[in-house]
Scaffold this motif. Structure first.
Motif, PDB file in Angstrom:
ATOM      1  N   LEU A  22      12.081   6.736   7.263  1.00  0.00           N
ATOM      2  CA  LEU A  22      13.376   6.364   6.705  1.00  0.00           C
ATOM      3  C   LEU A  22      13.401   6.508   5.188  1.00  0.00           C
ATOM      4  O   LEU A  22      14.472   6.578   4.587  1.00  0.00           O
ATOM      5  CB  LEU A  22      13.704   4.921   7.085  1.00  0.00           C
ATOM      6  N   GLY A  23      12.223   6.550   4.563  1.00  0.00           N
ATOM      7  CA  GLY A  23      12.151   6.696   3.116  1.00  0.00           C
ATOM      8  C   GLY A  23      11.094   5.792   2.519  1.00  0.00           C
ATOM      9  O   GLY A  23      10.277   5.187   3.230  1.00  0.00           O
ATOM     10  N   PHE A  24      11.122   5.665   1.179  1.00  0.00           N
ATOM     11  CA  PHE A  24      10.103   4.945   0.433  1.00  0.00           C
ATOM     12  C   PHE A  24      10.753   3.927  -0.500  1.00  0.00           C
ATOM     13  O   PHE A  24      11.821   4.167  -1.053  1.00  0.00           O
ATOM     14  CB  PHE A  24       9.259   5.922  -0.389  1.00  0.00           C
ATOM     15  N   THR A  25      10.091   2.782  -0.668  1.00  0.00           N
ATOM     16  CA  THR A  25      10.563   1.780  -1.607  1.00  0.00           C
ATOM     17  C   THR A  25      10.329   2.251  -3.044  1.00  0.00           C
ATOM     18  O   THR A  25       9.730   3.304  -3.277  1.00  0.00           O
ATOM     19  CB  THR A  25       9.828   0.448  -1.406  1.00  0.00           C
ATOM     20  N   GLN A  26      10.770   1.466  -4.004  1.00  0.00           N
ATOM     21  CA  GLN A  26      10.459   1.773  -5.392  1.00  0.00           C
ATOM     22  C   GLN A  26       8.952   1.706  -5.595  1.00  0.00           C
ATOM     23  O   GLN A  26       8.245   0.978  -4.906  1.00  0.00           O
ATOM     24  CB  GLN A  26      11.169   0.800  -6.342  1.00  0.00           C
ATOM     25  N   ALA A  27       8.453   2.483  -6.552  1.00  0.00           N
ATOM     26  CA  ALA A  27       7.018   2.514  -6.849  1.00  0.00           C
ATOM     27  C   ALA A  27       6.709   1.623  -8.046  1.00  0.00           C
ATOM     28  O   ALA A  27       7.462   1.590  -9.020  1.00  0.00           O
ATOM     29  CB  ALA A  27       6.560   3.940  -7.133  1.00  0.00           C
ATOM     30  N   LEU A  28       5.611   0.882  -7.948  1.00  0.00           N
ATOM     31  CA  LEU A  28       5.148   0.034  -9.033  1.00  0.00           C
ATOM     32  C   LEU A  28       3.771   0.500  -9.493  1.00  0.00           C
ATOM     33  O   LEU A  28       2.987   1.038  -8.715  1.00  0.00           O
ATOM     34  CB  LEU A  28       5.055  -1.432  -8.578  1.00  0.00           C
ATOM     35  N   LYS A  29       3.471   0.287 -10.778  1.00  0.00           N
ATOM     36  CA  LYS A  29       2.157   0.618 -11.306  1.00  0.00           C
ATOM     37  C   LYS A  29       1.125  -0.340 -10.735  1.00  0.00           C
ATOM     38  O   LYS A  29       1.375  -1.530 -10.584  1.00  0.00           O
ATOM     39  CB  LYS A  29       2.181   0.512 -12.817  1.00  0.00           C
ATOM     40  N   SER A  30      -0.069   0.193 -10.416  1.00  0.00           N
ATOM     41  CA  SER A  30      -1.122  -0.614  -9.804  1.00  0.00           C
ATOM     42  C   SER A  30      -2.474  -0.205 -10.370  1.00  0.00           C
ATOM     43  O   SER A  30      -2.689   0.970 -10.689  1.00  0.00           O
ATOM     44  CB  SER A  30      -1.117  -0.417  -8.280  1.00  0.00           C
ATOM     45  N   PRO A  31      -3.416  -1.146 -10.493  1.00  0.00           N
ATOM     46  CA  PRO A  31      -4.759  -0.796 -10.964  1.00  0.00           C
ATOM     47  C   PRO A  31      -5.648  -0.217  -9.865  1.00  0.00           C
ATOM     48  O   PRO A  31      -6.811   0.090 -10.121  1.00  0.00           O
ATOM     49  CB  PRO A  31      -5.314  -2.140 -11.458  1.00  0.00           C
ATOM     50  N   LEU A  32      -5.138  -0.057  -8.661  1.00  0.00           N
ATOM     51  CA  LEU A  32      -5.948   0.433  -7.542  1.00  0.00           C
ATOM     52  C   LEU A  32      -6.037   1.958  -7.606  1.00  0.00           C
ATOM     53  O   LEU A  32      -5.465   2.675  -6.806  1.00  0.00           O
ATOM     54  CB  LEU A  32      -5.328  -0.018  -6.220  1.00  0.00           C
ATOM     55  N   ASN A  33      -6.822   2.461  -8.602  1.00  0.00           N
ATOM     56  CA  ASN A  33      -6.829   3.893  -8.871  1.00  0.00           C
ATOM     57  C   ASN A  33      -8.016   4.634  -8.270  1.00  0.00           C
ATOM     58  O   ASN A  33      -8.452   5.657  -8.772  1.00  0.00           O
ATOM     59  CB  ASN A  33      -6.778   4.138 -10.381  1.00  0.00           C
ATOM     60  N   SER A  34      -8.548   4.107  -7.185  1.00  0.00           N
ATOM     61  CA  SER A  34      -9.593   4.805  -6.435  1.00  0.00           C
ATOM     62  C   SER A  34      -9.458   4.431  -4.970  1.00  0.00           C
ATOM     63  O   SER A  34      -8.908   3.384  -4.629  1.00  0.00           O
ATOM     64  CB  SER A  34     -10.994   4.440  -6.937  1.00  0.00           C
ATOM     65  N   LEU A  35      -9.958   5.296  -4.112  1.00  0.00           N
ATOM     66  CA  LEU A  35      -9.855   5.025  -2.672  1.00  0.00           C
ATOM     67  C   LEU A  35     -10.594   3.753  -2.261  1.00  0.00           C
ATOM     68  O   LEU A  35     -10.061   2.972  -1.467  1.00  0.00           O
ATOM     69  CB  LEU A  35     -10.358   6.233  -1.879  1.00  0.00           C
ATOM     70  N   PRO A  36     -11.812   3.480  -2.764  1.00  0.00           N
ATOM     71  CA  PRO A  36     -12.466   2.213  -2.403  1.00  0.00           C
ATOM     72  C   PRO A  36     -11.650   0.988  -2.782  1.00  0.00           C
ATOM     73  O   PRO A  36     -11.531   0.038  -2.008  1.00  0.00           O
ATOM     74  CB  PRO A  36     -13.794   2.278  -3.168  1.00  0.00           C
ATOM     75  N   LYS A  37     -11.059   0.978  -3.987  1.00  0.00           N
ATOM     76  CA  LYS A  37     -10.226  -0.158  -4.399  1.00  0.00           C
ATOM     77  C   LYS A  37      -9.014  -0.288  -3.480  1.00  0.00           C
ATOM     78  O   LYS A  37      -8.640  -1.393  -3.071  1.00  0.00           O
ATOM     79  CB  LYS A  37      -9.750   0.031  -5.841  1.00  0.00           C
ATOM     80  N   PHE A  38      -8.388   0.837  -3.181  1.00  0.00           N
ATOM     81  CA  PHE A  38      -7.199   0.829  -2.332  1.00  0.00           C
ATOM     82  C   PHE A  38      -7.532   0.285  -0.944  1.00  0.00           C
ATOM     83  O   PHE A  38      -6.793  -0.523  -0.390  1.00  0.00           O
ATOM     84  CB  PHE A  38      -6.644   2.248  -2.234  1.00  0.00           C
ATOM     85  N   LYS A  39      -8.645   0.720  -0.373  1.00  0.00           N
ATOM     86  CA  LYS A  39      -9.026   0.270   0.969  1.00  0.00           C
ATOM     87  C   LYS A  39      -9.319  -1.223   0.992  1.00  0.00           C
ATOM     88  O   LYS A  39      -9.040  -1.911   1.985  1.00  0.00           O
ATOM     89  CB  LYS A  39     -10.242   1.055   1.458  1.00  0.00           C
ATOM     90  N   ARG A  40      -9.901  -1.741  -0.091  1.00  0.00           N
ATOM     91  CA  ARG A  40     -10.228  -3.163  -0.133  1.00  0.00           C
ATOM     92  C   ARG A  40      -8.988  -4.025  -0.285  1.00  0.00           C
ATOM     93  O   ARG A  40      -8.991  -5.198   0.115  1.00  0.00           O
ATOM     94  CB  ARG A  40     -11.190  -3.453  -1.295  1.00  0.00           C
TER      95      ARG A  40
END
Length: 264
Positions: free
Chosen positions: A184-202
């Motif tokens: 259906l689409g995407f929400t607004q995007a916010l800046k995040s410090p999760l700038n690596s795949l390991p951080k994102f997965k955690r």
């Protein structure tokens, strides 16, 4: 022995609104920030090749260059397992377009890994495939988490992020019907410090909830966390969705600067 699965430039993060490195050099800062998306994509490929090494990661650094016409790369091969790379980068790299700068980063990584690989007997084909993997993905890096349905079981959402050229992640949620194909689409995007795949997965990959039938909440990752408590939250509204917000310019055919290798 370990499996080689990560390549990265120091620093891989820092204060918001300030240079990441200790010296505050604009060129070093721009190069290190752009490197995040390139090295994450390169590492994604490396992790699938089962290359045996003394350590699982190769660390790289960036410094100002003595010349304005090329990037000079020092590869330190001793001791075994402690290989490091230092790229001496001309000041004009900070003024390049984001994709031109990313192409310079990729050439530095490629030249460095081939030099280390030749000394350690790593398969050349794997290193070439890792380079091609970055180019095939337009020198960008995206991350996607798991779907969760809302309480009415009419909608589902999943976190989607990309590492932007400033080195941080831009995080949003993709929304889709709970029991049908298509988005259906995407929400607004916010800046995040999760700038690596390991951080994102955690964190972002699973830590979110439907607060209402049209609102998603997740922890504010810029704030300190204590235990399992979320503390402040970020709010994403699903009532006003947008098209896929992540676009990259075309990949330059060649690096705008020559990359010269010096091994030690």
């Amino acid at each position: 022995m370990a499996v080689l699965n990560y390549v990265w430039f120091w620093p891989n993060g820092g204060p918001v609104g300030q240079p990441w490195g200790d010296g505050g050099n604009e060129t070093e800062d721009a190069f290190a920030r752009t490197s995040r998306r390139v090295t994450e994509r390169y590492s994604e490929a490396m992790g699938s090749f089962d290359i045996q090494a003394r350590r699982s990661a190769v660390q790289m650094f960036v410094s100002p260059a003595d010349t304005a016409s090329s990037v000079v790369v020092d590869v330190h091969l001793a001791p075994v397992g402690e290989e490091t790379v230092r790229a001496h980068v001309p000041t004009q790299v900070a003024t390049f377009s984001s994709q031109d700068r990313a192409r310079v980063v990729l050439e530095v990584v490629d030249v460095s890994m081939r030099a280390i690989g030749a000394a350690r007997g790593w398969p050349v084909q794997a290193l070439e495939q890792a380079r091609r993997h970055v180019l095939d993905h337009h020198m960008g890096f995206e991350m996607t988490g798991a779907w969760k349905m809302n309480r009415a079981r009419r909608l589902r959402a999943r976190p989607v992020a990309r590492v932007a050229d400033d080195g941080w992640s831009e995080l949003c949620f993709e929304v889709a019907p709970a029991r049908a194909e298509g988005s259906l689409g995407f929400t607004q995007a916010l800046k995040s410090p999760l700038n690596s795949l390991p951080k994102f997965k955690r964190c972002a990959a699973t830590e979110f909830r439907w607060a209402s039938e049209s609102t998603i909440e997740r922890p504010d990752d810029w704030q300190p966390r204590y235990g399992k408590a979320w503390g402040p939250v970020e709010v994403f509204e699903t009532s006003n969705l947008h098209a896929w917000p992540i676009k990259l310019d075309p990949v330059p055919a060649h690096s705008p600067l020559e990359v010269e290798l010096r091994s030690r």
